[in-house]
Design a protein around this motif. Structure first.
Motif, PDB file in Angstrom:
ATOM      1  N   GLU A   1       0.805  -1.212   0.000  1.00 32.96           N
ATOM      2  CA  GLU A   1       0.000   0.000   0.000  1.00 32.96           C
ATOM      3  C   GLU A   1       0.845   1.272   0.000  1.00 32.96           C
ATOM      4  N   ASN A   2       1.863   1.341   0.846  1.00 33.16           N
ATOM      5  CA  ASN A   2       2.662   2.560   0.940  1.00 33.16           C
ATOM      6  C   ASN A   2       4.145   2.208   0.980  1.00 33.16           C
ATOM      7  N   TYR A   3       4.769   2.259  -0.187  1.00 31.91           N
ATOM      8  CA  TYR A   3       6.184   1.901  -0.310  1.00 31.91           C
ATOM      9  C   TYR A   3       7.074   2.821   0.520  1.00 31.91           C
ATOM     10  N   LYS A   4       6.615   4.045   0.809  1.00 29.39           N
ATOM     11  CA  LYS A   4       7.433   4.995   1.572  1.00 29.39           C
ATOM     12  C   LYS A   4       7.651   4.546   3.011  1.00 29.39           C
ATOM     13  N   LYS A   5       6.836   3.611   3.475  1.00 29.33           N
ATOM     14  CA  LYS A   5       6.999   3.083   4.833  1.00 29.33           C
ATOM     15  C   LYS A   5       8.030   1.951   4.891  1.00 29.33           C
ATOM     16  N   LEU A   6       8.441   1.448   3.740  1.00 25.89           N
ATOM     17  CA  LEU A   6       9.420   0.359   3.708  1.00 25.89           C
ATOM     18  C   LEU A   6      10.801   0.881   4.112  1.00 25.89           C
ATOM     19  N   ILE A   7      11.416   0.218   5.075  1.00 29.36           N
ATOM     20  CA  ILE A   7      12.753   0.607   5.537  1.00 29.36           C
ATOM     21  C   ILE A   7      13.745   0.586   4.374  1.00 29.36           C
ATOM     22  N   VAL A   8      13.634  -0.399   3.494  1.00 28.66           N
ATOM     23  CA  VAL A   8      14.570  -0.503   2.375  1.00 28.66           C
ATOM     24  C   VAL A   8      14.432   0.702   1.439  1.00 28.66           C
ATOM     25  N   TRP A   9      13.235   1.191   1.236  1.00 34.42           N
ATOM     26  CA  TRP A   9      13.048   2.388   0.408  1.00 34.42           C
ATOM     27  C   TRP A   9      13.636   3.610   1.113  1.00 34.42           C
ATOM     28  N   GLN A  10      13.381   3.736   2.414  1.00 31.79           N
ATOM     29  CA  GLN A  10      13.904   4.869   3.188  1.00 31.79           C
ATOM     30  C   GLN A  10      15.430   4.882   3.180  1.00 31.79           C
ATOM     31  N   LYS A  11      16.036   3.718   3.391  1.00 32.98           N
ATOM     32  CA  LYS A  11      17.503   3.617   3.384  1.00 32.98           C
ATOM     33  C   LYS A  11      18.065   3.917   1.992  1.00 32.98           C
ATOM     34  N   SER A  12      17.366   3.469   0.963  1.00 33.77           N
ATOM     35  CA  SER A  12      17.850   3.736  -0.393  1.00 33.77           C
ATOM     36  C   SER A  12      17.741   5.223  -0.730  1.00 33.77           C
ATOM     37  N   MET A  13      16.765   5.910  -0.157  1.00 33.31           N
ATOM     38  CA  MET A  13      16.673   7.357  -0.348  1.00 33.31           C
ATOM     39  C   MET A  13      17.835   8.068   0.349  1.00 33.31           C
ATOM     40  N   LEU A  14      18.248   7.564   1.500  1.00 36.04           N
ATOM     41  CA  LEU A  14      19.448   8.110   2.165  1.00 36.04           C
ATOM     42  C   LEU A  14      20.684   7.872   1.299  1.00 36.04           C
TER      43      LEU A  14
ATOM     44  N   SER B   1       3.359 -10.671  -5.627  1.00 36.32           N
ATOM     45  CA  SER B   1       4.635 -10.806  -4.931  1.00 36.32           C
ATOM     46  C   SER B   1       5.753 -11.136  -5.906  1.00 36.32           C
ATOM     47  N   ARG B   2       5.413 -11.933  -6.906  1.00 39.53           N
ATOM     48  CA  ARG B   2       6.420 -12.308  -7.898  1.00 39.53           C
ATOM     49  C   ARG B   2       6.924 -11.081  -8.671  1.00 39.53           C
ATOM     50  N   GLU B   3       6.003 -10.227  -9.079  1.00 45.83           N
ATOM     51  CA  GLU B   3       6.399  -8.998  -9.784  1.00 45.83           C
ATOM     52  C   GLU B   3       7.207  -8.076  -8.868  1.00 45.83           C
ATOM     53  N   PHE B   4       6.769  -7.974  -7.621  1.00 50.01           N
ATOM     54  CA  PHE B   4       7.485  -7.143  -6.659  1.00 50.01           C
ATOM     55  C   PHE B   4       8.912  -7.660  -6.498  1.00 50.01           C
ATOM     56  N   ALA B   5       9.075  -8.959  -6.347  1.00 52.12           N
ATOM     57  CA  ALA B   5      10.410  -9.551  -6.201  1.00 52.12           C
ATOM     58  C   ALA B   5      11.275  -9.263  -7.426  1.00 52.12           C
ATOM     59  N   HIS B   6      10.668  -9.263  -8.606  1.00 55.11           N
ATOM     60  CA  HIS B   6      11.410  -8.964  -9.836  1.00 55.11           C
ATOM     61  C   HIS B   6      11.989  -7.549  -9.782  1.00 55.11           C
ATOM     62  N   PHE B   7      11.186  -6.576  -9.376  1.00 54.77           N
ATOM     63  CA  PHE B   7      11.667  -5.193  -9.310  1.00 54.77           C
ATOM     64  C   PHE B   7      12.673  -5.000  -8.177  1.00 54.77           C
ATOM     65  N   LEU B   8      12.511  -5.744  -7.098  1.00 59.90           N
ATOM     66  CA  LEU B   8      13.520  -5.700  -6.035  1.00 59.90           C
ATOM     67  C   LEU B   8      14.845  -6.265  -6.534  1.00 59.90           C
ATOM     68  N   SER B   9      14.776  -7.264  -7.400  1.00 57.12           N
ATOM     69  CA  SER B   9      15.995  -7.825  -7.989  1.00 57.12           C
ATOM     70  C   SER B   9      16.689  -6.800  -8.889  1.00 57.12           C
ATOM     71  N   ILE B  10      15.917  -6.025  -9.610  1.00 56.69           N
ATOM     72  CA  ILE B  10      16.497  -4.960 -10.432  1.00 56.69           C
ATOM     73  C   ILE B  10      17.168  -3.923  -9.528  1.00 56.69           C
ATOM     74  N   ALA B  11      16.508  -3.566  -8.433  1.00 62.97           N
ATOM     75  CA  ALA B  11      17.085  -2.627  -7.469  1.00 62.97           C
ATOM     76  C   ALA B  11      18.399  -3.183  -6.913  1.00 62.97           C
ATOM     77  N   ARG B  12      18.421  -4.477  -6.649  1.00 66.16           N
ATOM     78  CA  ARG B  12      19.642  -5.119  -6.137  1.00 66.16           C
ATOM     79  C   ARG B  12      20.764  -5.024  -7.170  1.00 66.16           C
ATOM     80  N   GLY B  13      20.436  -5.215  -8.434  1.00 63.13           N
ATOM     81  CA  GLY B  13      21.436  -5.077  -9.486  1.00 63.13           C
ATOM     82  C   GLY B  13      21.998  -3.669  -9.551  1.00 63.13           C
TER      83      GLY B  13
ATOM     84  N   ILE C   1      18.828  -5.929   3.256  1.00 66.76           N
ATOM     85  CA  ILE C   1      17.367  -5.860   3.351  1.00 66.76           C
ATOM     86  C   ILE C   1      16.721  -6.366   2.066  1.00 66.76           C
ATOM     87  N   LEU C   2      17.263  -5.944   0.912  1.00 70.57           N
ATOM     88  CA  LEU C   2      16.715  -6.408  -0.369  1.00 70.57           C
ATOM     89  C   LEU C   2      16.782  -7.925  -0.471  1.00 70.57           C
ATOM     90  N   ASN C   3      17.917  -8.508  -0.107  1.00 71.17           N
ATOM     91  CA  ASN C   3      18.066  -9.968  -0.184  1.00 71.17           C
ATOM     92  C   ASN C   3      17.024 -10.681   0.668  1.00 71.17           C
TER      93      ASN C   3
END
Length: 118
Positions: free
Chosen positions: A2-15, A59-71, A107-109
Motif C-alpha cells: 500500500e505505501n512503499y514509503k513506509k518500507l525501511i529498504v526504500w527509506q535507506k535507499s533514499m538516504l 509478490s512475484r512482480e514485486f520480487a522482480h523489481f527488487l531484484s532490479i534494485a539489487r542489481g 534488506i533487499l536480499n
C-alpha cells in the motif's frame, strides 16, 4: 504494498541517493557526463524500482523489481570502487555510502527471499 514509503529498504535507499549526490560534488567536472551520470542513474534506480515493484499486482512482480534494485545496488558499489581506484574519491569519503549500500543489499536480499517463498 500500500505505501512503499513506509518500507525501511526504500527509506535507506533514499538516504543512499542523498549520500551519493553529496559524493558527486567531489568528482572532477570532466566526469560530469560519464561516470557521475552513470552513478546518478544507478542510485536513483534503487528506490525507483522498489516503488515500482510495490505498485505491482503480485509478490512475484514485486520480487522482480527488487531484484532490479539489487542489481543497481551492485552497479553503484562498483562505480564507487572505480572512483576510489581513479583517486576521484577516497575510501574514507565513501565509508557512509558503502555502509548504506550493504544495509540496502541485506534488506533487499531478505525481502526477495521472503517474497519468493510466498
Amino acid at each position: 504494498m500500500e505505501n512503499y514509503k513506509k518500507l525501511i529498504v526504500w527509506q535507506k535507499s533514499m538516504l543512499l541517493v542523498k549520500e551519493t549526490y553529496r559524493l558527486l560534488r567531489f568528482m572532477p567536472k570532466y566526469e560530469n557526463y560519464s561516470l557521475s551520470d552513470q552513478m546518478r542513474r544507478s542510485v536513483v534506480s534503487i528506490p525507483s524500482n522498489i516503488a515500482e515493484g510495490a505498485g505491482r499486482n503480485s509478490s512475484r512482480e514485486f520480487a522482480h523489481f527488487l531484484s532490479i534494485a539489487r542489481g543497481s545496488r551492485y552497479e553503484l558499489e562498483t562505480q564507487l570502487l572505480i572512483c576510489i581506484e581513479l583517486n576521484y574519491l577516497s575510501e574514507e569519503q565513501c565509508k557512509e555510502a558503502f555502509a548504506l549500500i550493504n544495509e540496502v543489499g541485506t534488506i533487499l536480499n531478505g525481502f526477495i527471499k521472503k517474497l519468493n517463498l510466498q
